[in-house]
Scaffold this motif. Structure first.
Motif: not given
Lengths: 222, 179
Positions: A108-114, B74-78, B123-124
């Motif tokens: 899930p994006v939230a946990s991976s980004q955390r 994409a978020i990591s790249y950004f 995230m949004d």
């Protein structure tokens, strides 16, 4: 028409253009799937394992050193300071390794980004410890190395004022560096690399990473 | 991270899935990037990661899995780019959207859409993309790892922000045509 309906209409138009673009991307697909790429994290992981091993070996070595030089308070204090430094580096690197094991880009994006942002924070922490240690502890490190290698007590040959002056100079360099980085981090004519260093020294990178983690912890802001 | 190449599907099947989901990859890249060059770089990075991570794919819910990896990359790249360059404004007003804008109206719509998305947080942006792609709240929640009620709350907030953005845009247009 609601705002999202309007956006959906615009999105559909863009989507059609993107679809045309995708048809040109078979070459991209072939180039990626044809190669067997070396995972970029593997090298970093190997270095981190070596770093933890080095930190553990240093702490053990420093404990032996301290037991042999218990009659010299200055060397004992130096060994203690260097032990704290090596332990901090070792723990920070070990934490990085634990986080890398938790990293799952298919999660899930939230946990991976955390996890990803915590990895960035762990990097910043290690760099901070290394910078602080390099500036403040180079004399104690040198004294311990010289005493261990040549059995010479450097503090017996160095004036106390010189040692204290070095410590104060180190503290002044850190404070001055922070002030300068805060002042010039937004400067228009600095290189990407310089901006990155200034953002780190000024603490902006750490703040940004912490804020993002905090935002992920509380997914509905406000 | 798992790097083994033993997968639930064969490499050929995965390649077919990858080709099938290239549109999704480009839409994610579009959502997080300023210009065409950057978008192509991100698309390439996403496809590379999808290929590397294929061992983790269990053969079920392909689009959920592809969305997760693509949005994460994409978020990591950004964020890496923001850290590297210090830029906070991801949208380049002067960059062409896809290099093939045919009419002024289409160009305008494109710019409005991109500037609306660019004003959102990481995230949004992902949430808006998933919503515009027609995913349900439950699917969006599963991909992003937040609750369905959270998805609804965030969408309401995004709607308000978009309304404000579109209103200010149309008032600018009216002023422009009156002059």
């Amino acid at each position: 028409m609601t705002e999202l309906d309007e956006l959906e209409r615009m999105w559909a138009t863009e989507h059609a253009k993107l679809a045309r673009r995708v048809s040109h991307n078979e070459a991209l697909l072939r180039s990626v799937t044809a190669q067997r790429q070396a995972p970029s994290l593997r090298w970093g992981r190997g270095t981190a394992v070596a770093g933890v091993a080095l930190a553990v070996a240093s702490v053990v070595g420093l404990a032996i050193f301290a037991s042999r030089h218990s009659d010299s308070p200055a060397l004992l204090a130096s060994a203690l300071a260097v032990t704290v430094f090596a332990s901090a580096i070792g723990l920070s690197t070990a934490r990085w390794l634990v986080l890398v094991r938790q990293l799952d880009l298919a999660g899930p994006v939230a946990s991976s980004q955390r996890v990803l942002e915590s990895l960035a924070l762990a990097d910043y922490r290690s760099l901070k410890i290394a910078l602080l240690g390099g500036v403040l502890l180079w004399v104690p490190v040198l004294a311990v190395v010289v005493a261990a290698a040549f059995n010479i007590d450097l503090f017996a040959h160095l004036p106390v004022a010189w040692v204290a002056g070095n410590l104060l100079l180190g503290a002044a360099v850190i404070a001055g560096g922070q002030w300068l980085s805060r002042r010039y981090v937004d400067g228009p004519h600095i290189t990407v690399w310089t901006r990155r260093v200034l953002a780190f020294v000024s603490g902006r990178s750490v703040t940004a990473a912490r804020n993002f983690v905090a935002e992920l912890e509380t997914p509905t802001p406000g | 991270m798992v790097w083994e190449t033993r997968t639930a599907v064969t490499d050929d099947k995965f390649k077919a899935l990858l080709a099938e989901h290239l549109g999704l990859v480009h839409r994610v890249a579009y959502t997080y990037c300023r210009d065409v060059t950057e978008r192509d770089d991100v698309a390439q990075e996403i496809v590379t990661h999808l290929w590397r991570c294929r061992a983790q794919y269990d053969g079920r819910q392909a689009s959920t899995w592809f969305y997760r990896v693509a949005i994460n990359v994409a978020i990591s790249y950004f964020r890496r780019e923001v850290r590297r360059s210090g830029r906070t404004e991801p949208f380049d007003q002067h960059a062409a959207t896809l290099g093939d804008v045919a009419t002024t109206a289409a160009h305008h719509d494109s710019m409005v859409l991109r500037s609306c998305i660019a004003e959102l947080g990481e995230m949004d942006r992902g949430l808006t993309l998933l919503h515009l792609d027609g995913n349900s709240h439950a699917v969006i929640a599963e991909i992003l790892g937040i609750s369905a009620s959270n998805v609804a709350t965030r969408l309401t907030r995004i709607r308000v922000a978009m309304r404000r953005r579109l209103d200010s845009n149309s008032s600018t247009q009216v002023q422009g045509s009156e002059q």
